[in-house]
Write an enzyme that holds these catalytic residues in place. Structure first.
Site, PDB file in Angstrom:
ATOM      1  N   GLY A  11       0.814  -1.219   0.000  1.00 30.36           N
ATOM      2  CA  GLY A  11       0.000   0.000   0.000  1.00 30.36           C
ATOM      3  C   GLY A  11       0.844   1.264   0.000  1.00 30.36           C
ATOM      4  NE  ARG A  15      -5.198   5.993   5.601  1.00 25.40           N
ATOM      5  CZ  ARG A  15      -5.818   4.901   6.056  1.00 25.40           C
ATOM      6  NH1 ARG A  15      -6.712   5.018   7.034  1.00 25.40           N
ATOM      7  NH2 ARG A  15      -5.550   3.703   5.569  1.00 25.40           N
ATOM      8  CE  LYS A  22       0.777   2.099   6.188  1.00 24.28           C
ATOM      9  NZ  LYS A  22      -0.665   2.250   6.427  1.00 24.28           N
ATOM     10  CD  GLN A  74      -1.571  -5.232  -4.275  1.00 25.15           C
ATOM     11  OE1 GLN A  74      -0.940  -4.736  -3.338  1.00 25.15           O
ATOM     12  NE2 GLN A  74      -2.884  -5.344  -4.264  1.00 25.15           N
ATOM     13  N   GLY A 141     -11.743  -1.707  10.370  1.00 27.44           N
ATOM     14  CA  GLY A 141     -12.877  -2.525   9.966  1.00 27.44           C
ATOM     15  C   GLY A 141     -13.558  -3.040  11.226  1.00 27.44           C
ATOM     16  CD  GLU A 155     -12.244  -2.387   5.941  1.00 25.82           C
ATOM     17  OE1 GLU A 155     -11.511  -1.501   6.427  1.00 25.82           O
ATOM     18  OE2 GLU A 155     -12.136  -3.589   6.247  1.00 25.82           O
ATOM     19  NE  ARG A 334      33.307  12.337  13.824  1.00 23.74           N
ATOM     20  CZ  ARG A 334      34.244  12.840  13.027  1.00 23.74           C
ATOM     21  NH1 ARG A 334      35.111  13.730  13.491  1.00 23.74           N
ATOM     22  NH2 ARG A 334      34.331  12.465  11.771  1.00 23.74           N
ATOM     23  CE  LYS A 352      38.439   9.990  11.911  1.00 28.86           C
ATOM     24  NZ  LYS A 352      38.963  10.339  10.592  1.00 28.86           N
TER      25      LYS A 352
HETATM   26  C1  UD1 Z   1      -7.147  -2.847   7.034  1.00 29.61           C
HETATM   27  C2  UD1 Z   1      -8.420  -3.700   7.053  1.00 29.61           C
HETATM   28  C3  UD1 Z   1      -9.265  -3.298   8.253  1.00 29.61           C
HETATM   29  C4  UD1 Z   1      -8.461  -3.450   9.516  1.00 29.61           C
HETATM   30  C5  UD1 Z   1      -7.144  -2.692   9.446  1.00 29.61           C
HETATM   31  C6  UD1 Z   1      -6.261  -3.025  10.607  1.00 29.61           C
HETATM   32  C7  UD1 Z   1      -8.973  -4.181   4.736  1.00 29.61           C
HETATM   33  C8  UD1 Z   1      -9.830  -3.847   3.595  1.00 29.61           C
HETATM   34  N1  UD1 Z   1      -9.143  -3.469   5.838  1.00 29.61           N
HETATM   35  O1  UD1 Z   1      -7.528  -1.495   6.857  1.00 29.61           O
HETATM   36  O2  UD1 Z   1     -10.422  -4.119   8.319  1.00 29.61           O
HETATM   37  O3  UD1 Z   1      -9.225  -3.004  10.628  1.00 29.61           O
HETATM   38  O4  UD1 Z   1      -6.410  -3.027   8.242  1.00 29.61           O
HETATM   39  O5  UD1 Z   1      -5.089  -2.248  10.626  1.00 29.61           O
HETATM   40  O6  UD1 Z   1      -8.187  -5.106   4.652  1.00 29.61           O
HETATM   41  N2  UD1 Z   1      -1.914  -3.345   1.247  1.00 29.61           N
HETATM   42  C9  UD1 Z   1      -1.398  -3.990   0.128  1.00 29.61           C
HETATM   43  N3  UD1 Z   1      -1.996  -3.824  -1.062  1.00 29.61           N
HETATM   44  C10 UD1 Z   1      -3.118  -3.081  -1.212  1.00 29.61           C
HETATM   45  C11 UD1 Z   1      -3.658  -2.433  -0.086  1.00 29.61           C
HETATM   46  C12 UD1 Z   1      -3.036  -2.589   1.133  1.00 29.61           C
HETATM   47  O7  UD1 Z   1      -0.379  -4.668   0.237  1.00 29.61           O
HETATM   48  O8  UD1 Z   1      -3.616  -3.008  -2.347  1.00 29.61           O
HETATM   49  C13 UD1 Z   1      -1.223  -3.497   2.540  1.00 29.61           C
HETATM   50  C14 UD1 Z   1      -0.771  -2.170   3.111  1.00 29.61           C
HETATM   51  O9  UD1 Z   1       0.538  -1.879   2.695  1.00 29.61           O
HETATM   52  C15 UD1 Z   1      -0.856  -2.415   4.604  1.00 29.61           C
HETATM   53  C16 UD1 Z   1      -1.959  -3.450   4.743  1.00 29.61           C
HETATM   54  O10 UD1 Z   1      -2.127  -4.026   3.470  1.00 29.61           O
HETATM   55  O11 UD1 Z   1       0.343  -2.928   5.130  1.00 29.61           O
HETATM   56  C17 UD1 Z   1      -3.276  -2.834   5.206  1.00 29.61           C
HETATM   57  O12 UD1 Z   1      -3.640  -1.816   4.292  1.00 29.61           O
HETATM   58  P1  UD1 Z   1      -4.239  -0.433   4.776  1.00 29.61           P
HETATM   59  O13 UD1 Z   1      -4.502   0.399   3.595  1.00 29.61           O
HETATM   60  O14 UD1 Z   1      -3.395   0.124   5.855  1.00 29.61           O
HETATM   61  O15 UD1 Z   1      -5.652  -0.944   5.345  1.00 29.61           O
HETATM   62  P2  UD1 Z   1      -6.481  -0.293   6.523  1.00 29.61           P
HETATM   63  O16 UD1 Z   1      -7.288   0.826   5.989  1.00 29.61           O
HETATM   64  O17 UD1 Z   1      -5.615  -0.032   7.667  1.00 29.61           O
HETATM   65 MG    MG Z   2      -3.603   0.140   7.928  1.00 32.43          MG
END
Ligand code: UD1
Ligand code: MG
Length: 459
Positions: A11, A15, A22, A74, A141, A155, A334, A352
């Site tokens: 992801g 934010r 991240k 991905q 969620g 969600e 150092r 150093k």
């Molecule tokens: C997600 C869950 C939510 C849960 C929360 C807990 C989903 C839809 N929601 O929400 O129910 O309460 O985590 O922290 O799963 N990521 C990918 N590929 C993507 C999207 C995300 O690898 O296409 C990875 C992100 O890098 C991250 C993780 O999945 O490490 C969670 O993604 P994030 O966007 O943070 O989901 P939340 O909104 O936190």
């Molecule tokens: Mg998250």
């Protein structure tokens, strides 16, 4: 039963409003995702894979030290369910349990993952979801239950007002039976305002098929805190810090003010060491027993043996300090500094790639770079090793029990032999033999009555 681990880390982390991926943001000395990897290690997974996507090369680079990891790309981030689908080839033909973790949920404990897998395998569930009851469920969620049984996850952005009141949340941590997983994932419809494939959608599908769906709740909701913003990163940092401080205090370390003490997870500190406020112990730092670290000290990747005193406002990087040595206040050690047992480095001293032997002293206003100082030597106030000729660095060697007078410049490469003296204010450009006195300064001339004559002229 074989076990596998998959960490979702593709992801964008929008934010965070940061150019850094991240999951590579630092938390008490480790990247977020490294905390997750560590928690998963005791499961002894046959395969550990990471889904990368946004800034994939950087994330992969940040994990270069961790072997053996499999990376799954991905390329478009179409949701957590889509991320998991991309990993299908990696687990082709595998059976058993797949634990899925989020790269942004770093506080999960190894014990929780053990319990997750144990419950999951005992109940022969198709999916087991780790949940938590939290005071502020905003952003997570929500767990939807029908007659007590998990029936779905909704969600934040899709939740109704009533669902938003639910305080039980999805942690983003799951165990799956690999058997039905990848085929079922394809059935999750794109959902939500942004048309993503949500992994928790699998719960609804399994319920419809009558497959067993389980949950385990963590007693400490902090464990499943997700990090989506800088504020959450700071909040989670303070939890990690508190955990670390408590662990050290339980082992006999005195921490005067835990709220201002920052100790990275890999740091070790011996019993009866006293840590004053505002101290930072970073990276792979080891502090022995009965040391005292005064306020405002920062120590990075260094080793302090027992009984070391570090006075206020010192910075110590990649150095080794021998037992009962004293450092500071206001010293900068150092990389490559080695301070012998019972040696002393005083105020406004910078070192150093320098070693100082047992019991030697450099007490005031000194720069020692690329130098070897023997045992029992005394380096006077304001001594400077001139180690750099504009192109190359050169070494200065000072023998055992040598005495360097104040205000000396040692123009390297140069050697002062054992037991030798250097007169104060010397600019030493040639070796001083053992036992000799080296003097290299202008001779003083006194002109008697000169001051009075000048005053008379001025009048
Ligand atoms: C997600 C869950 C939510 C849960 C929360 C807990 C989903 C839809 N929601 O929400 O129910 O309460 O985590 O922290 O799963 N990521 C990918 N590929 C993507 C999207 C995300 O690898 O296409 C990875 C992100 O890098 C991250 C993780 O999945 O490490 C969670 O993604 P994030 O966007 O943070 O989901 P939340 O909104 O936190
Ligand atoms: Mg998250």
């Amino acid at each position: 039963m074989s076990r596998h681990v998959l960490i979702l880390a593709a992801g964008q982390g929008t934010r965070m409003r940061s150019a850094r991926p991240k999951v590579l943001h630092r938390l008490a000395g480790l990247a977020l995702i490294e905390h997750v990897l560590r928690a998963a290690e005791p499961l002894e997974p046959a395969i550990t894979a990471v889904v990368v996507g946004h800034q994939a090369a950087q994330v992969q680079g940040g994990l270069a030290d961790h072997t053996p990891l499999r990376f799954v790309v991905q390329s478009e981030q179409l949701g957590t369910g889509h991320a998991l689908l991309q990993a299908a080839p990696v687990f082709q033909g595998c059976r058993g349990t797949l634990v899925v973790l989020s790269g942004d949920v770093p506080l999960v404990r190894a014990a929780t993952l053990e319990r997750l897998v144990a419950t999951h395998e005992r109940t022969k569930a198709a999916i087991t979801v780790v949940t938590a009851h939290v005071a502020r469920p905003y952003g997570y969620g929500r767990i939807v239950r029908t007659e007590g049984q998990l029936s779905g996850v909704v969600e934040e952005r899709d939740a109704s007002d009533t669902q938003r009141q639910v305080k039980e949340i999805n942690s983003g941590i799951y165990a799956f039976d690999l058997e039905p997983l990848f085929e079922a994932l394809q059935e999750i419809p794109s959902a939500g305002a942004v048309n993503e494939i949500y992994l928790p959608g699998l719960v609804t599908i399994y319920r419809r098929r009558g497959l067993p769906v389980e949950t385990i709740a963590v007693p400490d909701p902090n464990e499943v805190r997700g990090i989506n913003s800088q504020t959450e990163l700071a909040e989670v940092s303070s939890i990690v810090r508190q955990r670390k401080n408590e662990e050290l205090m339980a082992a006999g370390v005195t921490i005067e003010d835990p709220s201002t003490t920052y100790i990275d997870v890999d740091v070790t500190v011996g019993p009866d060491t006293v840590i004053h406020p505002g101290v930072f112990l970073e990276g792979r730092t080891t502090v022995g027993a009965r040391c005292e670290l005064h306020a405002g000290v920062r120590i990075v990747d260094s080793t302090l043996e027992d009984d070391v005193l570090v006075n206020n406002h010192c910075v110590i990087q990649r150095s080794h300090i021998g037992g009962a040595a004293r450092v500071g206040p206001f010293a900068h050690l150092r990389e490559g500094t080695v301070v012998g047992a019972e040696a002393k480095i005083g105020n406004f001293v910078e070192t150093k790639k320098t070693s100082l032997g047992r019991g030697s002293k450099a007490g005031h206003l000194t720069y020692l770079g690329d130098a070897s100082v023997g045992d029992g030597a005394n380096v006077g106030a304001g001594t400077i090793t001139c180690n750099y000729d504009g192109v190359n660095k050169h070494r200065t060697t000072i023998g055992n029990n040598a005495f360097i007078g104040s205000g000396t410049e040692l123009v390297a490469p140069v050697e002062v032999g054992d037991g030798a003296y250097v007169g104060a204010g010397s600019c030493i450009t040639e070796d001083v033999p053992a036992g000799a006195l080296g003097l290299a300064r202008g001779r003083q001339v006194n002109k008697n009555g000169w001051a009075g004559r000048r005053r008379d002229q001025q009048d």
